[in-house]
Scaffold this motif. Structure first.
Motif, PDB file in Angstrom:
ATOM      1  N   GLU A 411      40.064  24.503  73.543  1.00 34.67           N
ATOM      2  CA  GLU A 411      40.839  25.392  74.321  1.00 34.67           C
ATOM      3  C   GLU A 411      42.469  25.116  73.984  1.00 34.67           C
ATOM      4  O   GLU A 411      42.772  23.904  73.685  1.00 34.67           O
ATOM      5  CB  GLU A 411      40.734  25.129  75.820  1.00 34.67           C
ATOM      6  N   THR A 412      43.142  26.271  73.820  1.00 34.83           N
ATOM      7  CA  THR A 412      44.508  25.868  73.105  1.00 34.83           C
ATOM      8  C   THR A 412      45.370  26.885  73.929  1.00 34.83           C
ATOM      9  O   THR A 412      44.935  27.610  75.025  1.00 34.83           O
ATOM     10  CB  THR A 412      44.661  26.575  71.804  1.00 34.83           C
ATOM     11  N   ILE A 413      46.722  26.841  74.007  1.00 39.81           N
ATOM     12  CA  ILE A 413      47.669  27.712  74.843  1.00 39.81           C
ATOM     13  C   ILE A 413      47.731  28.917  74.498  1.00 39.81           C
ATOM     14  O   ILE A 413      48.314  29.662  75.427  1.00 39.81           O
ATOM     15  CB  ILE A 413      48.965  26.795  74.505  1.00 39.81           C
ATOM     16  N   GLY A 414      47.248  29.432  73.577  1.00 42.71           N
ATOM     17  CA  GLY A 414      47.056  30.787  73.280  1.00 42.71           C
ATOM     18  C   GLY A 414      46.464  31.265  72.151  1.00 42.71           C
ATOM     19  O   GLY A 414      46.299  30.361  71.096  1.00 42.71           O
ATOM     20  N   PRO A 415      45.971  32.464  71.897  1.00 39.05           N
ATOM     21  CA  PRO A 415      45.435  32.752  70.562  1.00 39.05           C
ATOM     22  C   PRO A 415      46.361  32.990  69.434  1.00 39.05           C
ATOM     23  O   PRO A 415      47.655  33.237  69.770  1.00 39.05           O
ATOM     24  CB  PRO A 415      44.938  34.356  70.689  1.00 39.05           C
ATOM     25  N   GLY A 416      45.879  32.314  68.214  1.00 39.11           N
ATOM     26  CA  GLY A 416      46.741  32.091  67.132  1.00 39.11           C
ATOM     27  C   GLY A 416      46.182  32.432  65.886  1.00 39.11           C
ATOM     28  O   GLY A 416      45.129  33.067  65.834  1.00 39.11           O
ATOM     29  N   TRP A 429      47.692  22.017  62.546  1.00 39.27           N
ATOM     30  CA  TRP A 429      48.558  22.479  63.256  1.00 39.27           C
ATOM     31  C   TRP A 429      48.141  24.233  63.377  1.00 39.27           C
ATOM     32  O   TRP A 429      47.736  24.619  62.402  1.00 39.27           O
ATOM     33  CB  TRP A 429      49.906  22.616  62.533  1.00 39.27           C
ATOM     34  N   LEU A 430      48.223  24.482  64.598  1.00 39.07           N
ATOM     35  CA  LEU A 430      47.638  25.864  65.100  1.00 39.07           C
ATOM     36  C   LEU A 430      48.931  26.540  65.845  1.00 39.07           C
ATOM     37  O   LEU A 430      49.411  25.901  66.784  1.00 39.07           O
ATOM     38  CB  LEU A 430      46.501  25.700  65.782  1.00 39.07           C
ATOM     39  N   ILE A 444      46.464  19.218  66.386  1.00 43.84           N
ATOM     40  CA  ILE A 444      44.992  18.881  66.923  1.00 43.84           C
ATOM     41  C   ILE A 444      44.764  17.755  66.226  1.00 43.84           C
ATOM     42  O   ILE A 444      44.906  17.679  64.991  1.00 43.84           O
ATOM     43  CB  ILE A 444      44.316  19.939  66.677  1.00 43.84           C
ATOM     44  N   ASP A 445      43.985  16.879  66.906  1.00 47.31           N
ATOM     45  CA  ASP A 445      43.332  15.582  66.414  1.00 47.31           C
ATOM     46  C   ASP A 445      42.268  16.038  65.819  1.00 47.31           C
ATOM     47  O   ASP A 445      41.315  16.360  66.376  1.00 47.31           O
ATOM     48  CB  ASP A 445      43.540  14.502  67.418  1.00 47.31           C
ATOM     49  N   LEU A 449      38.988  15.842  68.300  1.00 52.38           N
ATOM     50  CA  LEU A 449      39.029  17.358  68.387  1.00 52.38           C
ATOM     51  C   LEU A 449      39.842  17.768  69.744  1.00 52.38           C
ATOM     52  O   LEU A 449      39.064  18.429  70.695  1.00 52.38           O
ATOM     53  CB  LEU A 449      37.514  17.933  68.458  1.00 52.38           C
ATOM     54  N   THR A 450      40.967  17.107  70.038  1.00 50.75           N
ATOM     55  CA  THR A 450      41.570  17.146  71.121  1.00 50.75           C
ATOM     56  C   THR A 450      42.931  17.721  70.709  1.00 50.75           C
ATOM     57  O   THR A 450      43.534  17.228  69.662  1.00 50.75           O
ATOM     58  CB  THR A 450      41.729  16.044  72.103  1.00 50.75           C
TER      59      THR A 450
END
Ligand code: DHE
Length: 523
Positions: A411-416, A429-430, A444-445, A449-450
């Protein structure tokens, strides 16, 4: 340069779909008087961009109205509000969004006529005229004023800045030695630029509305995927001479199809092309007059298992993979180049297509409209994973490339839109540029995967495309609109180290990463 030369405003007048006769004559006269000098009487473009519905797809009518009335900053487009009544502007807007009655053609002769070679190979210096590492240069596209910059990836300074065709889109493609870069505009112009002598060497218009371009691994052939006309154009890279124009039609020659994209598959010595309107993928051998890919496959697999059928169209044989369940919208190769992973139109399914067998071998449910062209891969716990952002969901999907199962949806802060990493970096980087937090990127590591870090370089300002330098030491991030910057981060500490001013920077592409086919970048 030709796209800036009013002489290219073509003379042929195309008809346009029904409007009452008097109004039609009036709007034609308006267009001829005010617009044609830059955009062409046929609306195919000249010093200004093409004004056809396919080329205007990303511009709302409201925005078009404002541009005609008030002009466009940082371009030669003036405002006409002082000369034209609102109804006249409205009529012009309606006119440019109307399909021409006869679909415009762009033939081999048109391509040839648009071609200009400024400098031949023998006129270019034998070695770089600059001191920078030629393999650690970046080509930075600045959309704000239609320029590109060459950035020295070690000293992080600008070496050169030059005009590009209007509305460059997609990744430029490099010759295998990294010397030449080929930049494509949405209007189909290809510009070839010499990164050693820092000067443009030639240009050609391959189509009216183009999707993207690819280059063969031997650097000899460029392939341009067009939407308008629906063609794949093969060019000789050194001279930009058209080698073959392949019309994209089904086998029965009944339906044509726009192209979604073309990519090079070096181990296969072929271009792989996704068709937008037909359920087919094409593979094109880039060695002229080579035995078709199909024949080479037959030697490896028993004939009965191969469902693809070869057909030969001129010197570049085309192999069709047909009868897919539906057209492929967007795709990425697996790390072995044996499969393509493609998304269905509605984005609810990923289909893994075995290019040798010529058929779908696995289907994986998906959501959020995967952006596979931005996919990258890396080794994790002894297995190779493929990760890609989703355009309509705030997630990053991570797939196992053997089982094709989803390992995690982060889960991320917004669609990229864009995802980047490097062999020497533990991070990917996303951006989140398609959501409410478009000023923020996430790091992202790749092992856990976090999310390792969330960065907002300039609050309230778009932060989007990233690219590592060739050593994986620094990350360049595009920030901002008209008066923007490339913000440079230390790839290890994630601290900012520099800002390079840039006019609406979009993508930037590192020569070394591209020609070595780094696993952390797109190709
Ligand atoms: Fe792109 C790459 C398609 C909208 C910026 N984009 C690509 C590629 C494709 C594609 C097929 C891969 C080409 C390559 O590198 O060979 N893009 C599409 C679309 O279908 C879409 C959604 C709609 C469209 O208008 O065509 C679309 N793209 C956009 C934008 O709105 C972006 C953000 C701004 C712009 O320039 O128009 C945009 N696309 C980019 C960039 C790349 C790209 C910067 C290169 C990415 C890379 O790092 O390789």
């Amino acid at each position: 340069m030709r796209w800036r030369d009013p002489a290219i405003a073509a003379l042929g007048v195309l008809g346009f779909a029904a409007a009452p006769r008097a109004e039609e004559a009036q709007v034609r006269a308006l267009f001829a008087a005010h617009c044609a000098v830059c955009h062409g009487m046929d609306r195919l473009g000249g010093t200004g961009p093409a004004l056809l519905p396919s080329n205007l797809g990303r511009l709302t009518r409201e925005h078009a109205r404002t541009i005609i009335a008030q002009g466009r900053a940082a371009t030669q487009m003036p405002g006409f509000a002082h000369m034209l009544a609102p109804e006249q502007i409205e009529a012009l807007v309606a006119f440019i969004y109307r399909e021409p009655e006869t679909p415009p053609a762009w033939t081999t002769a048109d391509i040839e006529a648009s071609r200009r070679l400024f400098l031949a190979l023998h006129q270019l210096p034998a070695r770089p005229v600059h001191e920078a590492d030629p393999l650690n240069l970046f080509v930075l596209i600045e959309q704000g004023d239609h320029h590109a910059s060459i950035i020295d990836g070690d000293r992080l300074v600008r070496l050169a800045r030059f005009p590009t065709p209007i509305a460059v889109h997609g990744g430029p493609k490099f010759s295998p030695d990294g010397r030449f870069v080929h930049i494509l505009s949405r209007d189909g112009w290809v510009l070839r630029y010499d990164l050693w002598s820092l000067q443009p060497v030639g240009e050609v218009r391959a189509g009216i509305n183009a999707r993207n371009l690819a280059i063969s691994a031997d650097g000899r052939v460029l392939a341009v995927a067009n939407s308008l006309p629906p063609t794949l154009v093969l060019l000789e890279a050194e001279t930009l001479r058209p080698l073959q124009v392949i019309e994209v039609r089904d086998r029965r020659d009944k339906r044509s199809s726009r192209l979604s994209a073309v990519y090079a598959a070096p181990p296969r010595e072929s271009f792989v092309v996704a068709l937008k309107d037909l359920p087919e993928i094409w593979e094109i051998d880039w060695r002229p007059n080579a035995p078709p890919v199909f024949d080479r496959l037959v030697t490896r697999y028993e004939q009965g298992r191969i469902e693809a059928i070869a057909s030969s169209l001129g010197p570049f044989p085309v192999r069709r993979i047909e009868e897919l369940p539906e057209p492929i919208e967007d795709f990425v190769f697996d790390p072995a180049w044996r499969h393509v992973v493609g998304s269905s139109r509605d984005g609810t399914k990923l289909r893994v297509i075995d290019l040798d067998l010529g058929r779908v071998v696995t289907e994986v449910p998906s959501a959020g409209l995967p952006h596979l062209a931005a996919g990258i891969s890396w080794e994790r716990e002894g297995r190779r994973v493929l990760a890609f952002p989703n355009l309509r969901e705030a997630t990053l999907t991570v797939l196992d490339t053997e089982s094709w199962q989803v390992i995690k949806r982060i889960e991320t802060i917004g669609p990229g839109f864009f995802l980047r990493s490097h062999e020497n970096s533990p991070y990917a980087w996303l951006d989140a540029s398609l959501g409410g937090k478009r000023d923020t990127v996430q790091v992202i590591d790749k092992e856990s995967l976090t999310i390792a870090r969330t960065l907002t370089p300039v609050p309230g300002t778009l932060a989007a495309h990233t690219e590592f330098d060739r050593h994986g030491r620094s990350v360049l991030l595009s920030v901002g609109e008209r008066d923007g910057a490339v913000v440079v981060y230390d790839a290890r500490t994630l601290e900012e180290i520099k800002r390079i001013p840039a006019a609406k920077p979009s993508g930037k592409y590192n020569v070394g990463n591209k020609i070595s086919r780094s696993e952390g970048t797109s190709h």
